[in-house]
Scaffold this motif. Structure first.
Motif, PDB file in Angstrom:
ATOM      1  N   LEU A  89      19.339   2.098   0.092  1.00 13.62           N
ATOM      2  CA  LEU A  89      17.846   2.196  -0.384  1.00 13.62           C
ATOM      3  C   LEU A  89      17.163   1.450   0.429  1.00 13.62           C
ATOM      4  O   LEU A  89      16.039   2.005   0.726  1.00 13.62           O
ATOM      5  CB  LEU A  89      17.894   1.351  -1.858  1.00 13.62           C
ATOM      6  CG  LEU A  89      18.155   2.167  -3.073  1.00 13.62           C
ATOM      7  CD1 LEU A  89      17.962   1.116  -4.290  1.00 13.62           C
ATOM      8  CD2 LEU A  89      17.026   3.282  -3.407  1.00 13.62           C
ATOM      9  N   LEU A  90      17.325   0.757   1.168  1.00 13.93           N
ATOM     10  CA  LEU A  90      16.665  -0.239   2.261  1.00 13.93           C
ATOM     11  C   LEU A  90      16.619   0.704   3.468  1.00 13.93           C
ATOM     12  O   LEU A  90      15.496   0.807   4.118  1.00 13.93           O
ATOM     13  CB  LEU A  90      17.266  -1.600   2.543  1.00 13.93           C
ATOM     14  CG  LEU A  90      17.146  -2.361   1.544  1.00 13.93           C
ATOM     15  CD1 LEU A  90      18.246  -3.611   1.747  1.00 13.93           C
ATOM     16  CD2 LEU A  90      15.634  -3.006   1.184  1.00 13.93           C
ATOM     17  N   THR A  91      17.589   1.700   3.641  1.00 15.09           N
ATOM     18  CA  THR A  91      17.443   2.415   4.810  1.00 15.09           C
ATOM     19  C   THR A  91      16.242   3.584   4.656  1.00 15.09           C
ATOM     20  O   THR A  91      15.470   3.917   5.411  1.00 15.09           O
ATOM     21  CB  THR A  91      18.765   3.296   5.068  1.00 15.09           C
ATOM     22  OG1 THR A  91      19.711   2.231   5.402  1.00 15.09           O
ATOM     23  CG2 THR A  91      18.643   4.306   6.225  1.00 15.09           C
ATOM     24  N   ILE A  92      16.307   3.975   3.219  1.00 17.04           N
ATOM     25  CA  ILE A  92      15.320   4.881   2.907  1.00 17.04           C
ATOM     26  C   ILE A  92      13.852   4.277   2.928  1.00 17.04           C
ATOM     27  O   ILE A  92      12.689   4.865   3.226  1.00 17.04           O
ATOM     28  CB  ILE A  92      15.397   5.369   1.468  1.00 17.04           C
ATOM     29  CG1 ILE A  92      16.584   6.398   1.264  1.00 17.04           C
ATOM     30  CG2 ILE A  92      14.274   6.025   0.628  1.00 17.04           C
ATOM     31  CD1 ILE A  92      17.292   6.696  -0.097  1.00 17.04           C
ATOM     32  N   SER A  93      13.830   2.836   2.557  1.00 16.12           N
ATOM     33  CA  SER A  93      12.579   2.218   2.553  1.00 16.12           C
ATOM     34  C   SER A  93      12.180   2.131   4.119  1.00 16.12           C
ATOM     35  O   SER A  93      10.930   2.332   4.165  1.00 16.12           O
ATOM     36  CB  SER A  93      12.692   0.789   2.363  1.00 16.12           C
ATOM     37  OG  SER A  93      11.747  -0.102   2.255  1.00 16.12           O
ATOM     38  N   LEU A  98       8.291   4.106   8.356  1.00 17.40           N
ATOM     39  CA  LEU A  98       8.174   4.965   9.599  1.00 17.40           C
ATOM     40  C   LEU A  98       7.082   6.072   9.258  1.00 17.40           C
ATOM     41  O   LEU A  98       6.019   6.390  10.281  1.00 17.40           O
ATOM     42  CB  LEU A  98       9.325   5.493  10.283  1.00 17.40           C
ATOM     43  CG  LEU A  98       9.046   6.291  11.396  1.00 17.40           C
ATOM     44  CD1 LEU A  98       8.589   5.827  12.675  1.00 17.40           C
ATOM     45  CD2 LEU A  98      10.666   6.955  11.634  1.00 17.40           C
ATOM     46  N   VAL A  99       7.266   6.788   8.177  1.00 17.43           N
ATOM     47  CA  VAL A  99       6.300   7.842   7.792  1.00 17.43           C
ATOM     48  C   VAL A  99       4.945   7.202   7.585  1.00 17.43           C
ATOM     49  O   VAL A  99       3.767   7.792   8.105  1.00 17.43           O
ATOM     50  CB  VAL A  99       6.709   8.541   6.607  1.00 17.43           C
ATOM     51  CG1 VAL A  99       6.018   9.489   5.978  1.00 17.43           C
ATOM     52  CG2 VAL A  99       8.188   9.378   6.866  1.00 17.43           C
ATOM     53  N   GLY A 100       4.859   6.217   7.030  1.00 12.70           N
ATOM     54  CA  GLY A 100       3.670   5.371   6.656  1.00 12.70           C
ATOM     55  C   GLY A 100       2.853   5.114   8.091  1.00 12.70           C
ATOM     56  O   GLY A 100       1.592   5.147   8.317  1.00 12.70           O
ATOM     57  N   ALA A 101       3.633   4.654   9.077  1.00 12.51           N
ATOM     58  CA  ALA A 101       3.014   4.192  10.484  1.00 12.51           C
ATOM     59  C   ALA A 101       2.569   5.580  10.950  1.00 12.51           C
ATOM     60  O   ALA A 101       1.646   5.632  11.813  1.00 12.51           O
ATOM     61  CB  ALA A 101       4.206   3.456  11.273  1.00 12.51           C
ATOM     62  N   ALA A 110       1.427  -1.524  10.515  1.00  9.11           N
ATOM     63  CA  ALA A 110       2.582  -0.411  10.108  1.00  9.11           C
ATOM     64  C   ALA A 110       3.544  -0.594  11.012  1.00  9.11           C
ATOM     65  O   ALA A 110       4.836  -0.345  10.993  1.00  9.11           O
ATOM     66  CB  ALA A 110       1.884   0.642  10.027  1.00  9.11           C
ATOM     67  N   TRP A 111       3.416  -0.566  12.556  1.00 11.93           N
ATOM     68  CA  TRP A 111       4.300  -0.754  13.494  1.00 11.93           C
ATOM     69  C   TRP A 111       4.899  -1.955  13.437  1.00 11.93           C
ATOM     70  O   TRP A 111       6.290  -1.740  13.886  1.00 11.93           O
ATOM     71  CB  TRP A 111       3.357  -0.298  14.702  1.00 11.93           C
ATOM     72  CG  TRP A 111       3.048   1.310  14.932  1.00 11.93           C
ATOM     73  CD1 TRP A 111       1.955   1.653  14.789  1.00 11.93           C
ATOM     74  CD2 TRP A 111       3.784   2.347  14.910  1.00 11.93           C
ATOM     75  NE1 TRP A 111       1.790   3.087  14.917  1.00 11.93           N
ATOM     76  CE2 TRP A 111       3.274   3.453  14.968  1.00 11.93           C
ATOM     77  CE3 TRP A 111       5.201   2.633  15.059  1.00 11.93           C
ATOM     78  CZ2 TRP A 111       3.718   4.597  15.006  1.00 11.93           C
ATOM     79  CZ3 TRP A 111       5.848   3.864  14.982  1.00 11.93           C
ATOM     80  CH2 TRP A 111       5.015   4.880  15.049  1.00 11.93           C
ATOM     81  N   VAL A 112       4.340  -2.909  13.074  1.00 10.58           N
ATOM     82  CA  VAL A 112       5.347  -4.057  12.933  1.00 10.58           C
ATOM     83  C   VAL A 112       6.218  -4.157  11.905  1.00 10.58           C
ATOM     84  O   VAL A 112       7.424  -4.475  12.273  1.00 10.58           O
ATOM     85  CB  VAL A 112       4.133  -5.298  12.825  1.00 10.58           C
ATOM     86  CG1 VAL A 112       5.009  -6.726  12.496  1.00 10.58           C
ATOM     87  CG2 VAL A 112       3.164  -5.613  14.047  1.00 10.58           C
ATOM     88  N   LEU A 113       5.716  -3.445  10.729  1.00  6.65           N
ATOM     89  CA  LEU A 113       6.646  -3.166   9.672  1.00  6.65           C
ATOM     90  C   LEU A 113       7.484  -2.416  10.113  1.00  6.65           C
ATOM     91  O   LEU A 113       8.956  -2.449   9.833  1.00  6.65           O
ATOM     92  CB  LEU A 113       5.794  -2.515   8.651  1.00  6.65           C
ATOM     93  CG  LEU A 113       6.638  -2.699   7.282  1.00  6.65           C
ATOM     94  CD1 LEU A 113       7.116  -3.823   6.786  1.00  6.65           C
ATOM     95  CD2 LEU A 113       5.657  -1.786   6.208  1.00  6.65           C
TER      96      LEU A 113
END
Length: 159
Positions: A89-93, A98-101, A110-113
């Motif tokens: 699940l955390l891999t999917i997160s 990445l998609v959000g960034a 977003a890139w920090v995330l």
């Protein structure tokens, strides 16, 4: 088997990412309300209806984002306890981060995330973390439930 530091650190990183996700929720609400106010300000009946749709869309987006944050918090805690499904699940997160960034390449937060998720992924898929999760999975045992006549699977907890 004792929980490796890499699993604990990865879990804490993902908890921090979830906390940062709550900021995204507030941004969604603020942005949609801001847009709705300007669309509806002194506008026609159609413009007022559009502002209501924008406001509702913001609330729906925020609810979905908060559900994702809650799932991430639960998964991060369960990862520390040795749940392999939590790592999935955390891999999917992390992929969604990445998609959000990629949606807004100029959003530095977003890139920090994304960077934090990459570090957590490396730690969670390391040798010691994989060995720990495998040992936790093998440690599951069937134990009778008192008075029920059936069995349940319990996981041994390690500090």
């Amino acid at each position: 088997m004792q929980r490796p530091t890499s699993v604990s650190v990865a879990s804490w990183i993902w908890l921090g990412c979830a906390l940062l996700g709550t900021v995204a929720v507030s941004n969604i609400l603020l942005a949609t309300e801001f847009i709705a106010v300007f669309v509806g300000a002194g506008g026609t009946e159609e413009e007022l209806a559009a502002s209501q749709v924008i406001g509702v869309a913001g609330v729906i987006g925020a609810v979905i984002a908060m559900a994702a944050v809650a799932i991430q918090v639960v998964a991060a805690v369960e990862l520390r306890d040795g749940a392999r499904w939590a790592r999935v699940l955390l891999t999917i997160s992390a992929a969604l981060a990445l998609v959000g960034a990629l949606i807004d390449l100029t959003d530095w937060s977003a890139w920090v995330l994304v960077a934090a998720n990459v570090v957590a992924l490396v730690l969670a898929y390391g040798e010691s973390a994989s060995a720990y999760l495998d040992a936790q999975r093998r440690g599951a045992a069937s134990v009778p439930v008192a008075g029920a006549g059936s069995t349940t699977t319990t996981r041994r907890q390690h500090a």
